[in-house]
Design a protein around this motif. Structure first.
Motif, PDB file in Angstrom:
ATOM      1  N   GLN A  88       0.827  -1.209   0.000  1.00 23.92           N
ATOM      2  CA  GLN A  88       0.000   0.000   0.000  1.00 23.92           C
ATOM      3  C   GLN A  88       0.858   1.255   0.000  1.00 23.92           C
ATOM      4  N   ARG A  89       1.967   1.218   0.749  1.00 24.04           N
ATOM      5  CA  ARG A  89       2.821   2.404   0.781  1.00 24.04           C
ATOM      6  C   ARG A  89       3.515   2.603  -0.558  1.00 24.04           C
ATOM      7  N   LEU A  90       3.949   1.509  -1.164  1.00 28.23           N
ATOM      8  CA  LEU A  90       4.602   1.644  -2.463  1.00 28.23           C
ATOM      9  C   LEU A  90       3.630   2.168  -3.505  1.00 28.23           C
ATOM     10  N   ARG A  91       2.366   1.742  -3.386  1.00 24.23           N
ATOM     11  CA  ARG A  91       1.367   2.218  -4.343  1.00 24.23           C
ATOM     12  C   ARG A  91       1.192   3.725  -4.283  1.00 24.23           C
ATOM     13  N   LEU A  92       1.412   4.288  -3.079  1.00 18.35           N
ATOM     14  CA  LEU A  92       1.278   5.727  -2.931  1.00 18.35           C
ATOM     15  C   LEU A  92       2.512   6.466  -3.450  1.00 18.35           C
ATOM     16  N   SER A  93       3.578   5.726  -3.703  1.00 21.59           N
ATOM     17  CA  SER A  93       4.808   6.370  -4.152  1.00 21.59           C
ATOM     18  C   SER A  93       4.860   6.349  -5.671  1.00 21.59           C
ATOM     19  N   ILE A  94       5.999   6.722  -6.206  1.00 19.71           N
ATOM     20  CA  ILE A  94       6.168   6.778  -7.654  1.00 19.71           C
ATOM     21  C   ILE A  94       6.041   5.384  -8.263  1.00 19.71           C
ATOM     22  N   LEU A  95       6.271   4.347  -7.449  1.00 24.98           N
ATOM     23  CA  LEU A  95       6.110   2.986  -7.962  1.00 24.98           C
ATOM     24  C   LEU A  95       4.655   2.696  -8.313  1.00 24.98           C
ATOM     25  N   GLY A  96       3.740   3.382  -7.632  1.00 21.73           N
ATOM     26  CA  GLY A  96       2.334   3.155  -7.922  1.00 21.73           C
ATOM     27  C   GLY A  96       1.922   3.751  -9.245  1.00 21.73           C
ATOM     28  N   THR A  97       2.530   4.888  -9.602  1.00 19.99           N
ATOM     29  CA  THR A  97       2.120   5.540 -10.840  1.00 19.99           C
ATOM     30  C   THR A  97       2.903   5.024 -12.039  1.00 19.99           C
ATOM     31  N   SER A  98       4.184   4.701 -11.852  1.00 21.41           N
ATOM     32  CA  SER A  98       4.984   4.237 -12.993  1.00 21.41           C
ATOM     33  C   SER A  98       5.773   2.989 -12.636  1.00 21.41           C
ATOM     34  N   PRO A  99       5.085   1.889 -12.318  1.00 13.77           N
ATOM     35  CA  PRO A  99       5.807   0.706 -11.835  1.00 13.77           C
ATOM     36  C   PRO A  99       6.810   0.155 -12.844  1.00 13.77           C
ATOM     37  N   VAL A 100       6.417   0.081 -14.105  1.00 16.42           N
ATOM     38  CA  VAL A 100       7.301  -0.550 -15.088  1.00 16.42           C
ATOM     39  C   VAL A 100       8.564   0.281 -15.272  1.00 16.42           C
ATOM     40  N   THR A 101       8.380   1.587 -15.490  1.00 18.89           N
ATOM     41  CA  THR A 101       9.548   2.438 -15.718  1.00 18.89           C
ATOM     42  C   THR A 101      10.491   2.400 -14.538  1.00 18.89           C
ATOM     43  N   ILE A 102       9.944   2.452 -13.321  1.00 15.79           N
ATOM     44  CA  ILE A 102      10.810   2.459 -12.146  1.00 15.79           C
ATOM     45  C   ILE A 102      11.560   1.137 -12.035  1.00 15.79           C
ATOM     46  N   ALA A 103      10.877   0.031 -12.310  1.00 17.43           N
ATOM     47  CA  ALA A 103      11.551  -1.259 -12.242  1.00 17.43           C
ATOM     48  C   ALA A 103      12.680  -1.312 -13.272  1.00 17.43           C
ATOM     49  N   VAL A 104      12.366  -0.929 -14.499  1.00 14.84           N
ATOM     50  CA  VAL A 104      13.387  -1.003 -15.552  1.00 14.84           C
ATOM     51  C   VAL A 104      14.545  -0.068 -15.237  1.00 14.84           C
ATOM     52  N   THR A 105      14.213   1.160 -14.829  1.00 17.55           N
ATOM     53  CA  THR A 105      15.283   2.137 -14.624  1.00 17.55           C
ATOM     54  C   THR A 105      16.176   1.724 -13.464  1.00 17.55           C
ATOM     55  N   SER A 106      15.616   1.077 -12.452  1.00 17.34           N
ATOM     56  CA  SER A 106      16.453   0.659 -11.330  1.00 17.34           C
ATOM     57  C   SER A 106      17.478  -0.374 -11.782  1.00 17.34           C
ATOM     58  N   VAL A 107      16.996  -1.383 -12.485  1.00 19.97           N
ATOM     59  CA  VAL A 107      17.912  -2.415 -12.973  1.00 19.97           C
ATOM     60  C   VAL A 107      18.932  -1.799 -13.929  1.00 19.97           C
ATOM     61  N   PHE A 108      18.432  -0.993 -14.848  1.00 19.90           N
ATOM     62  CA  PHE A 108      19.277  -0.332 -15.843  1.00 19.90           C
ATOM     63  C   PHE A 108      20.404   0.434 -15.158  1.00 19.90           C
ATOM     64  N   HIS A 109      20.038   1.241 -14.146  1.00 13.77           N
ATOM     65  CA  HIS A 109      21.046   2.093 -13.515  1.00 13.77           C
ATOM     66  C   HIS A 109      22.053   1.303 -12.697  1.00 13.77           C
ATOM     67  N   VAL A 110      21.574   0.293 -11.980  1.00 12.35           N
ATOM     68  CA  VAL A 110      22.512  -0.488 -11.176  1.00 12.35           C
ATOM     69  C   VAL A 110      23.550  -1.132 -12.093  1.00 12.35           C
ATOM     70  N   CYS A 111      23.092  -1.733 -13.171  1.00 10.24           N
ATOM     71  CA  CYS A 111      24.024  -2.368 -14.102  1.00 10.24           C
ATOM     72  C   CYS A 111      24.927  -1.324 -14.741  1.00 10.24           C
ATOM     73  N   LEU A 112      24.330  -0.210 -15.118  1.00  8.73           N
ATOM     74  CA  LEU A 112      25.080   0.828 -15.822  1.00  8.73           C
ATOM     75  C   LEU A 112      26.242   1.349 -14.995  1.00  8.73           C
ATOM     76  N   VAL A 113      26.010   1.523 -13.701  1.00  6.80           N
ATOM     77  CA  VAL A 113      27.045   2.095 -12.849  1.00  6.80           C
ATOM     78  C   VAL A 113      28.056   1.026 -12.432  1.00  6.80           C
ATOM     79  N   LEU A 114      27.572  -0.168 -12.095  1.00 10.18           N
ATOM     80  CA  LEU A 114      28.468  -1.172 -11.517  1.00 10.18           C
ATOM     81  C   LEU A 114      29.195  -2.011 -12.560  1.00 10.18           C
ATOM     82  N   LEU A 115      28.514  -2.290 -13.654  1.00  7.64           N
ATOM     83  CA  LEU A 115      29.079  -3.215 -14.629  1.00  7.64           C
ATOM     84  C   LEU A 115      30.487  -2.824 -15.088  1.00  7.64           C
ATOM     85  N   PRO A 116      30.698  -1.555 -15.523  1.00  8.82           N
ATOM     86  CA  PRO A 116      32.031  -1.197 -16.025  1.00  8.82           C
ATOM     87  C   PRO A 116      33.128  -1.443 -14.994  1.00  8.82           C
ATOM     88  N   LEU A 117      32.779  -1.373 -13.693  1.00 10.34           N
ATOM     89  CA  LEU A 117      33.804  -1.562 -12.669  1.00 10.34           C
ATOM     90  C   LEU A 117      34.206  -3.028 -12.524  1.00 10.34           C
TER      91      LEU A 117
END
Ligand code: HEM
Ligand code: HEM
Ligand code: SF4
Ligand code: SF4
Ligand code: SF4
Ligand code: SF4
Lengths: 226, 229, 130
Positions: free
Chosen positions: B68-97
């Motif tokens: 319920q709390r997540l639904r009230l956050s940005i995850l509630g309005t844009s779940p797919v984008t937030i999920a994709v962007t989180s994975v994308f960013h973690v890989c983007l920053v860590l992978l090159p290292l």
């Protein structure tokens, strides 16, 4: 602007107990600015109330809609058709907004979800200090811009009174005497003539200055701060 | 040309990235000040007389579930984008290292290296980043609200951020001419590093600054401590 | 350079205000990832059925962003369009949410000041009365 605080959930729940289709109307004006009645608070209250109703095994459900300003008919036009689907309305606007809703939809019960508390200034995120009580006869012009209604414990229009004590008020020596401050400011501006002008006193009760700290932001201002 | 890209430009890119980011952070501190302590005038005590029969109730919290709390956050309005962007960013920053190829090079240059990911995993995560890039490209092209604020610049930056991964992938699999591909890989990686402080990629340091340091309704933690002057 | 008819606008005055706040505002404009995640936090966006023009970032990109891109050289008509954006499409409720922390209301407020400096501002009478 207008500052408000949310009512206890129990009070809101009691108000709506006989209704099932409930529309919670937010306001994008003052109550949105003071973090108590904008779209975000509408969504939060709806989630909380829906959980409470569900836990109680009640059928009621809240939906939300936020208008630009509830105190202006123009901005209620969008609501007109929507309202028909609901048994009652909750308003998260100030008292003025609640009343305009009630006036426009006379067959719908309207319940306030906030207590309109003050006209105040924004001190911090979620912290607001009262500065004006809309007395209807503003005297700031001769009090050096210090409001005696909200700052003086007795709301005196002519002061200081005999209770002023080394810059503090007799009510508590924590509290500065508003009229002492007025005197000092006028003195610094060479305007002491102003303090000598007599004003008709007003009948004032309950002149406790209000401080509003919104509950979800309270933790920012309590305890040790990094 | 090849020599420049392989040699000095690597160092220049790393320097530009570090100094540019440091400059942006310095400029932020120069443009802001510590928030003054909250100074509230004391509030008058209630007027004399009988105290209210019942104490004023505090606004009570209804315990909301995590969902319920997540639904009230940005995850509630844009779940797919937030999920994709989180994975994308973690890989983007860590992978090159943690890519083996990079660690070998770092080892040769400075005799230090971080643990390397298994090559197959690194390769898979590279594909994940590319897929994320494709998702963002798709949003820009087809999602009306994103399209409405997209200009050529956004495509250029998206390309800057993802080309190193595409070329790294091609190099790893020895697709096309390896020398050309690795040349392009180094060049694009260097360009991206240099672009971070000076394009919208500057959001990397500024996400942290804006959300943790600045006073704002949505600041994380205890609400930040600096304001613009 | 653009060919906007700037005769009736004091571009220098606009430029002066823009320059005053340049470092902070251009940084904010730059940090914006153009990602659209701020959309739903604006109640006007929701009320207008997801019309992208009500998205907070759309508003500052096309008002303050435009003023900076043009270095203040805008025509009267363009200022009127900007006025529509910063008064009719935003009420400065100050509640937009940006994951990157871009302070959108601050940008809209500055744009309003710039409009006022050119005697362009919202008047209640402009609205259709009901
Ligand atoms: C700055 C100079 C850079 C050099 C000299 C460099 C060099 C290399 C080398 C030699 C490889 C191994 C290729 C192979 O296995 O044959 C590699 C792989 C890779 N590089 Fe870079 N790189 C640079 C920058 C970057 C940057 C900035 C990024 C991303 C942000 C990046 C992302 C990758 C990835 C993801 C791989 C692995 C691809 C895969 O395994 O599928 N590189 N790089
Ligand atoms: C480490 C901290 C970082 C954080 C917290 C962060 C956060 C974000 C957020 C919230 C967005 C908007 C949501 C979206 O559209 O995905 C975004 C977009 C983006 N970020 Fe980051 N970011 C970080 C670092 C980076 C880095 C290092 C790069 C690349 C060099 C990068 C490249 C991008 C790109 C290309 C987009 C735009 C995607 C699009 O075109 O829509 N980010 N970032
Ligand atoms: S209804 Fe009340 S809270 Fe809303 S804008 Fe009007 S005065 Fe402010
Ligand atoms: S005197 Fe005080 S309460 Fe009365 S109008 Fe002025 S500021 Fe408001
Ligand atoms: S203002 Fe923030 S949320 Fe909105 S598009 Fe820009 S980066 Fe995204
Ligand atoms: S400040 Fe303006 S843009 Fe932001 S949420 Fe409120 S109305 Fe929307």
């Amino acid at each position: 602007m207008v500052k408000a605080e949310r009512k206890p959930l129990a009070e809101i729940k009691e108000a709506i107990q006989n209704y099932t289709r409930i529309l919670n109307v937010g306001c994008g004006g003052c109550v949105s600015v003071c973090l108590v009645g904008g779209q975000k608070e509408v969504q939060l209250l709806n989630t909380q109330m829906n959980v409470m109703l569900q836990n109680d095994g009640r059928a009621g459900r809240l939906e939300g809609f936020t208008v630009e300003r509830q105190c202006n008919r123009l901005h209620l036009v969008d609501l007109d058709e929507r309202v028909a689907r609901f048994d009652c309305l909750i308003s998260m606007a100030c008292g003025a907004g609640v009343q305009l809703l009630a006036e426009r939809y006379p067959d719908k019960p309207v319940f306030p979800a906030v207590n309109t508390a003050a006209i105040g200034i924004d001190q911090e995120i979620g912290v607001y200090e009262e500065r004006c009580r809309a007395c209807g006869d503003c005297v700031l012009g001769y009090t050096g811009g210090i409001c005696p209604v909200t700052r003086c414990a007795k709301g005196l229009f002519n002061g200081p009174c005999g209770g002023t004590n080394r810059g503090k008020c007799e009510v508590s020596n924590e509290i500065p005497c508003a009229w002492q401050e007025i005197y000092e400011r006028l003195n610094a501006q060479n305007r002491l003539d102003d303090i000598k002008k007599l004003r008709q006193p007003m009948e004032w009760q309950n002149t406790v200055r209000r401080l509003i700290v919104q509950e979800p932001y309270r933790q920012r201002y309590t305890g040790p701060k990094a | 040309m090849y020599a420049i890209v392989r040699g000095p430009l690597v160092w220049i890119a790393i320097l530009v990235f570090i100094l540019g980011t440091a400059f942006q952070v310095y400029r932020f501190y120069a443009l802001t000040r510590r928030k003054a302590a909250l100074a509230l005038a004391p509030v008058s005590p209630p007027p004399p007389g009988p105290a209210p029969a019942e104490p004023v109730p505090v606004v009570e919290e209804v315990p909301l579930s995590l969902v319920q709390r997540l639904r009230l956050s940005i995850l509630g309005t844009s779940p797919v984008t937030i999920a994709v962007t989180s994975v994308f960013h973690v890989c983007l920053v860590l992978l090159p290292l943690f890519v083996l190829g990079h660690n070998v090079l770092m080892d040769m240059a400075w005799e230090i290296s971080l643990v390397s990911l298994p090559e197959a995993l690194a390769d898979a995560l590279t594909v994940v980043v590319m897929a994320g890039g494709a998702f963002f490209l798709g949003r820009r092209l087809f999602y009306p609200r994103v399209r409405a604020i997209t200009s050529a610049y956004d495509y250029v930056v998206l390309a800057l951020a993802t080309t190193p991964f595409v070329t790294g992938f091609l190099a790893f699999h020895h697709l096309f001419d390896y020398d050309t591909v690795i040349f392009l890989h180094m060049l694009s990686g260097e360009l991206m590093l240099m672009a971070i402080p000076f394009t919208k990629l500057v959001h990397m340091p500024f996400f942290i600054i804006n959300r943790f340091v600045l006073v704002h309704e949505n600041s994380f933690g205890r609400g930040g401590h600096r304001v613009w002057r | 350079m653009n060919d906007a008819n700037t005769a009736a606008v004091d571009c220098e005055a606009i430029r002066a205000i823009l320059d005053q706040r340049k470092d902070q505002m251009q940084l904010a404009l730059k940090v914006c990832a153009h990602c659209s995640l701020c959309a739903e936090s604006c109640f006007l966006f929701q009320v207008h059925d997801g019309d992208p023009r009500y998205m907070p970032s759309h508003k500052f990109i096309n008002s303050l962003g435009k003023l900076y891109r043009r270095k203040g050289r805008v025509s009267r008509e363009e200022l009127e369009e900007i006025k529509e954006i910063v008064w009719r499409r935003c009420v400065l409720c100050t509640r937009c949410y940006c994951p990157l922390g871009v302070d959108i209301p601050e940008m809209i407020a500055l744009t309003r000041s710039i409009c006022r400096s050119q005697n362009v501002f919202f008047q209640y009478e402009d609205l259709p009365q009901v």
